[in-house]
Design a protein around this motif. Structure first.
Motif, PDB file in Angstrom:
ATOM      1  N   SER A  98      -3.162  -3.184  12.873  1.00  0.00           N
ATOM      2  CA  SER A  98      -4.234  -2.716  11.988  1.00  0.00           C
ATOM      3  C   SER A  98      -3.996  -3.013  10.515  1.00  0.00           C
ATOM      4  O   SER A  98      -4.893  -2.835   9.714  1.00  0.00           O
ATOM      5  N   GLY A  99      -2.788  -3.442  10.157  1.00  0.00           N
ATOM      6  CA  GLY A  99      -2.559  -3.707   8.743  1.00  0.00           C
ATOM      7  C   GLY A  99      -1.109  -3.487   8.369  1.00  0.00           C
ATOM      8  O   GLY A  99      -0.214  -3.671   9.184  1.00  0.00           O
ATOM      9  N   TYR A 100      -0.906  -3.089   7.125  1.00  0.00           N
ATOM     10  CA  TYR A 100       0.452  -2.903   6.622  1.00  0.00           C
ATOM     11  C   TYR A 100       0.942  -1.500   6.954  1.00  0.00           C
ATOM     12  O   TYR A 100       0.973  -0.624   6.106  1.00  0.00           O
ATOM     13  N   TYR A 101       1.308  -1.276   8.211  1.00  0.00           N
ATOM     14  CA  TYR A 101       1.684   0.071   8.624  1.00  0.00           C
ATOM     15  C   TYR A 101       3.121   0.181   9.096  1.00  0.00           C
ATOM     16  O   TYR A 101       3.669   1.279   9.126  1.00  0.00           O
ATOM     17  N   ASP A 115       0.822  -1.201   0.000  1.00  0.00           N
ATOM     18  CA  ASP A 115       0.000   0.000   0.000  1.00  0.00           C
ATOM     19  C   ASP A 115       0.865   1.264   0.000  1.00  0.00           C
ATOM     20  O   ASP A 115       0.722   2.124   0.851  1.00  0.00           O
TER      21      ASP A 115
END
Lengths: 456, 456
Positions: free
Chosen positions: B440-443, B354
């Motif tokens: 929470s995700g790709y952070y 992302d």
């Protein structure tokens, strides 16, 4: 009542606007704005688009806006393991922002009446700001984007919602937009402008039911009532009964279980996509001024010439994606142990940023079905008498990119004692859980979110 | 003490294992396992890799495992707006899973001593299961993956951590793995096996400091103590003071603000990548049995022949990515108003799913610097006396794909009154906030997560 604009052509519209800018009759306001401008939209050959060049990809001579390229797709999901298709590549992140203000104690949403060349109905209610980066940086040399400052770093209001969410992953490659709802204090004055009106959520609900709210506004509105943390609470009617009974269950454990199930699905299905030249696409031709599949599948890429008085620039031409008509998206829902749940599916779409997202129970795209064997699971519920239609409306997709892309939206409630036989990639979820997933990243596709907006 | 395995060569190792399988001397256990097997690793030309074919891409003749392809990169981030590079394409989702069990009331982690051909030290502690899909579906016809059933749908234990997290986005295209920690009840027996030992977090900490824990285990361990919801609480020492003072601030508001800032960064920088043929890469040559940049930049793709007795298959050959040596990753931290914060940067890497993720304060890859002008911001802190080194160790990257890829890990604490002049894409965050983002995700990129594991 006061008149906020001087021009004669705006008189009727502004007469409908109160001092605060609220609109008493949004139906009429829409009609007035429509008649206040003139539009002419014609299909023209792709090689006569002026600033657009059709080569190995279709691109604007500034290199901005978007390109249309070929995509080679391989996947273990669905009936078709491999295909080629054009895809819209638009890596920049657009802003879809709605400005909110309490007027007389009630939240009002500043909606723009916007003409989009692809829409069947042409004008619709859009978000306050709906702008690509090319757009608001004024690559086309047009007018500045009104109200943009409320959504920009440094000058923005109080953020209620701010999320990157996916767009149509069958048509766009890795596209996402920034969905924002920004609130300003009740005593802050906002400049009044033609084409803009403050609508209550009740008024928006009616416009949603009429199909008068565009796709970009719907994806923002889908964030409204399912986000307990930041958004204004605005939950009534059909939705209220679901939320009330589910609030207690919105636990981290449910979210974690859903995440684990989603990772299981991502592990199960493969997706490999590769950008290729338009001329490398098997099965496609570009010999009649459009790019089309030889068997009439998927969609066409066509040219449109547009003349309008209400856009940033008065006339332009651009490519458009025109799907095979007849798209449909439907949720099956059912009360299970007193709790209303919606049947979702983990769904691979070629342009997904992270392989798959949750889709509605049934997502039917006739252009992707070569014959009856390609129909998705559960389509039999569309013709069946077993369920009760709770919502039905025709909604348009983004008329800035898609030509006459109307999608029937359906919510069908099944009786409690009915058992749905669904494949492993399907799962029942509450709206509360779907709302939490929507907060967390790319978990709900835009088709499902559009349905959720209609459930407001 | 009991001997759990019959073979003579395992005697010493198993003598160190108690009845419960705990290991009293993990250093010695590692050494014993190393001497119990023999390894031979040699560089060989890419065109002699047997089952691998070097054409427009480098691929295995089964079409499985991974491919190495060309990537054309354009970005507005960093000093270099455009380049080509090879990239590893491996779309399947691997499992990195650690089994946890309370023994005598203390959490123990089942770690595997694993040989990886690319490692400088060859054997290291790995997760209980570290398996690509090709791997555990046994495409290579090797032995089954031990303990895999604890991590598979239908048979898995109690999930403490389950997340898709990114891998090296400079070297892999859109790669992510499933990071799992699964707990089984204290009274559940687990089969004992050579090469596996139960380590406490204290023991793991020491092995981390020694550089004996491999990358895949570090990314799982990074999830341990920063996840309040599901993971066992295991917070002591250097980390404890930060968490204790920050617990109160782990609010949704901080997370939302960080998300908004991250979206601002994603809006600011562009990234456009396209997979191309290896022969289409400007500046690269493949004329000496490897694929290398003509100016010696980035990395080389080489062939390795490997003979080992402790892997699923005894001998094999495979391509490897060998970076220009000297990689470094460093966090600057600082107590600000009594709260310890770490300086992160929003960082574009070509293979990010992302667009960008948070990286450490300084991520230095000499292979990506053509000259001093390409050095990243803040490198001056590496030589400066202004800060105090809180952690320093040499850690290896995944030795299954990367050859002699050792990265220096550093944490430097700056005095409270020191002001860091950092660009706009840098932001101070607490470990608590970083932990929430990781959920929470790709952070958080894998380099930053590896540093966080070393802060356990």
């Amino acid at each position: 009542m006061s008149t906020s604009a001087g021009r004669a052509e705006d008189f009727l519209a502004s007469a409908l606007t109160t001092i605060s800018g609220q609109t008493e009759d949004p139906d009429l306001f829409l009609k007035q704005r429509f008649t206040a401008s003139s539009y002419q939209v014609d299909e023209i050959p792709l090689d006569t688009l002026g600033a657009w060049r059709l080569g190995d990809r279709l691109e604007h001579n500034t290199g901005r806006f978007f390109t249309i390229e070929g995509l080679s797709v391989r996947t273990s999901f669905g009936p078709n393991p491999q295909w080629c298709q054009p895809i819209i590549v638009q890596p920049d992140i657009g802003i879809l922002g709605i400005l909110v203000k309490k007027i007389d104690g009630v939240h009002h949403f500043l909606m723009q009446v916007k003409m989009e060349p692809g829409n069947s109905t042409l004008v619709q209610y859009a978000a306050t700001v709906q702008a690509t980066q090319s757009n608001y940086q004024r690559v086309h040399g047009g007018r500045p984007t009104p109200y943009l400052e409320y959504f920009l770093k440094g000058s923005r209001g109080h953020i209620l919602v701010d999320r990157l969410l996916s767009e149509h992953a069958s048509w766009y490659l890795h596209k996402r937009n920034r969905n924002m709802i920004v609130e300003i204090p009740p005593d802050e004055d906002v400049e009044e402008r033609d084409d803009f009106a403050w609508l209550t959520l009740g008024q928006l609900r009616r416009q949603l039911a009429l199909g008068n709210v565009n796709m970009n506004a719907r994806t923002v509105l889908a964030c409204v009532s399912y986000d307990g943390a930041r958004a204004p609470q605005a939950v009534t009617g059909f939705h209220a009964q679901t939320v009330a009974s589910h609030n207690a269950q919105r636990s981290d454990a449910h979210l974690a279980e859903a995440m684990t199930w989603l990772i299981d699905q991502k592990e199960t299905y493969t997706l490999d996509v590769k950008r290729i030249g338009l001329s490398e696409m098997d099965g496609w031709a570009a010999d009649d001024g459009s790019i089309r599949h030889r068997d009439g599948l998927y969609f066409r890429i066509i040219g449109l010439s547009v003349a309008a008085t209400s856009r940033e620039v008065g006339t332009w031409s651009q490519p458009m994606l025109e799907p095979v008509p007849g798209n449909l998206v439907a949720f099956l829902c059912q009360r299970q142990n007193g709790v209303l749940r919606f049947l979702t599916q983990a769904m691979i779409q070629p342009g997904s940023t992270d392989r798959l997202e949750l889709g509605a129970s049934i997502q039917l795209a006739p252009g992707y079905c070569r014959d009856a064997r390609d129909l998705p699971p559960l389509v039999e519920y569309l013709d069946s008498a077993v369920g009760k239609v709770r919502m039905k409306s025709l909604q348009s997709e983004d008329g800035g990119r898609f030509h006459r892309a109307d999608t029937e939206h359906l919510v069908i409630e099944l009786p409690e004692d009915h058992h749905v036989e669904a494949p492993e990639n399907y799962r029942w979820m509450t709206l509360g859980l779907l709302g939490r997933l929507m907060q967390s990243g790319y978990y709900l596709n835009v088709e499902a979110r559009s349905l959720m907006a209609c459930l407001l």
